[in-house]
Design an enzyme around this catalytic site. Sequence first.
Site, short mmCIF file in Angstrom:
data_model
loop_
_atom_site.label_atom_id
_atom_site.label_comp_id
_atom_site.label_asym_id
_atom_site.label_seq_id
_atom_site.Cartn_x
_atom_site.Cartn_y
_atom_site.Cartn_z
N GLU A 52 -9.75 -18.58 -7.97
CA GLU A 52 -8.65 -19.30 -8.65
C GLU A 52 -9.17 -20.02 -9.89
O GLU A 52 -8.62 -19.86 -10.98
CB GLU A 52 -8.00 -20.31 -7.69
CG GLU A 52 -7.12 -19.66 -6.63
CD GLU A 52 -6.33 -20.64 -5.76
OE1 GLU A 52 -5.51 -20.18 -4.96
OE2 GLU A 52 -6.52 -21.88 -5.88
N LEU B 130 -6.51 -25.45 5.24
CA LEU B 130 -5.32 -25.20 4.44
C LEU B 130 -4.33 -26.35 4.62
O LEU B 130 -4.20 -26.89 5.73
CB LEU B 130 -4.64 -23.90 4.88
CG LEU B 130 -5.44 -22.62 4.64
CD1 LEU B 130 -4.76 -21.44 5.30
CD2 LEU B 130 -5.63 -22.37 3.14
N ALA B 131 -3.63 -26.68 3.55
CA ALA B 131 -2.71 -27.82 3.59
C ALA B 131 -1.59 -27.60 4.61
O ALA B 131 -1.23 -28.51 5.35
CB ALA B 131 -2.13 -28.05 2.19
N HIS C 40 18.44 -5.22 -3.84
CA HIS C 40 17.92 -4.36 -4.91
C HIS C 40 18.38 -4.91 -6.26
O HIS C 40 19.53 -5.29 -6.38
CB HIS C 40 18.45 -2.94 -4.73
CG HIS C 40 18.03 -2.03 -5.84
ND1 HIS C 40 16.75 -1.50 -5.90
CD2 HIS C 40 18.70 -1.58 -6.92
CE1 HIS C 40 16.66 -0.74 -7.00
NE2 HIS C 40 17.83 -0.78 -7.63
#
Length: 471
Positions: A191, A325-326, A450
């Site tokens: 990241e 992880l949060a 769609h």
Amino acid sequence: ATPAEEKDLVIIGGGVAGYVAAIKAGQEGLKVACIEKRGALGGTCLNVGCIPSKSLLNNSHLYHQILHDTKNRGIEVGEVKLNLEQMMKAKDTSVAGLTKGVEFLFKKNNVEYIKGTGAFADEHTIAVNLVDGGETSVRGKNILIATGSEATPFPGLNIDEKKVVTSTGAIALKAVPKKMLVIGGGIIGLEMGSVWSRLGAEVTVVEFLGQIGGPGMDAEISKSIQKILGKQGMKFKLNTKVVKGDDSGDIVKIDVEAAKGGKEETLEADVVLVAIGRRPYTAGLGLENIGLEVDKRGRIVIDQEYRTKLPHIRVIGDCTFGPMLAHKAEEEAVAAVEFITKNYGHVNYNAIPSVMYTHPEVAWVGQNEAEVKEAGIKYKTGTFPFSANSRAKTNQDTDGMVKFVADAETDRILGIHIVGPNAGEMIAEGTLALEYGASTEDVGRTSHAHPTLSEAFKEAAMATYGKAIHY
Ligand code: FAD
Ligand code: NAD
């Protein structure tokens, strides 16, 4: 001294784990206090983690796209200039808004916010060194430890958060480095490497293992994102370990060699990002005062109900077991409070999604193909590429695919792995499917609007139990 006030619940740490538990406890009518030492609520995630990194990822992506991906769309722009200071200000504005928001939620839910550093004086009493000076103490019938984690340092490299940085320095650089070297090709490395690569740095990632993405990422997906990030300009040295570093000069020198021994090389960079994982943070908490121990990896030992061997003291979030992880911390916070108020609580650890916010994003939930194979389960897979999805085509954003791993006999979904545009939002549908024990046919027979990217999700499911229509 006046005797310390007694609360139903005292929480040490105001990160995602601690603040969510505090709000939940307030909602449940408990008398609750939350002690936080950094001077702002929200912990790593809001202050120096999830939120600032996503702000920089979003804005650096826009910048990169305007530079490289507008002409073919019929948009001609004039001179494009980076104003890094303003990009950092935009990040700070997002962070401040959110941390203040948590403070407001504390007031709304009658949570007492104590700004200071907490440490166990005894099994029920927390002594607090206040941020603004002075001391206080607070007693808790129940105590929740939610002190989070910190970056694992690299031996021999001196982290000054300017030249040798962790993610905390990497979200606050004053200038775009010419060359950035990233130690560790996990989520933080990719990241933050993406941010600085998009803004113009020459980024090289050194990873010990044979694949990037950190623990859990499916090998096929990892290969795919590596190729895509490579096209964007990032360089990778896999199966490579850093032997030592020299940060005495302006340019940092890093000696690397093949992981299995062999060829050595010295790499140079003006900024080195150390991103080799995080470790639980419990320093100064006074655990030794109450006889609580941590395991080899620094995690406080707990049972299924988050209790330490002193059952009124519970531990959640990054400072104990499970993925850092949060949203995992948040689930645990609610469950831990429910254990106190209702005697039951539940987190399904098999259905916690992971998202890497590169472009395109990578997201997954459940087991990857290698894990299923190793468990000896008979399985089948199905994939669908975004290059065959109409919306991805109209968006001219077609890199990536959706992949299902399902039980060969029952068709039950075991794992879902996505690399592609909006994967981080799309994985919510996969998580729900897994949580509800869906089969791939359940997903494949569900109507998806769609033209949307999520049709790729449906078609990958169809490809697992039968055939996709558009590929
Ligand atoms: P923390 O958020 O670390 O909070 C613990 C708090 O306790 C800290 O504020 C600390 O100051 C305080 N504290 C510690 N000791 C004491 C004490 N003795 N007294 C008082 N206060 C104390 N996760 C995601 O899910 N998504 C993401 O996109 C994501 N991005 C990330 C990006 C980066 C760069 C980093 C570093 C992490 C990221 N994470 C992400 C992980 C996420 O930040 C953590 O999983 C999450 O913050 C864990 O919450 P926690 O409350 O357990 O710990
Ligand atoms: P990580 O565990 O994801 O990745 C660390 C990587 O470094 C691994 O691939 C490992 O093999 C490699 N490594 C370890 N030692 C090495 C060495 N000596 N030389 C070369 N490579 C080495 O850890 P991270 O990227 O530092 O992230 C820390 C934590 O923060 C993770 O638990 C992650 O889940 C969390 N986080 C999450 C997000 C998100 O959810 N989007 C974002 C950032 C951070």
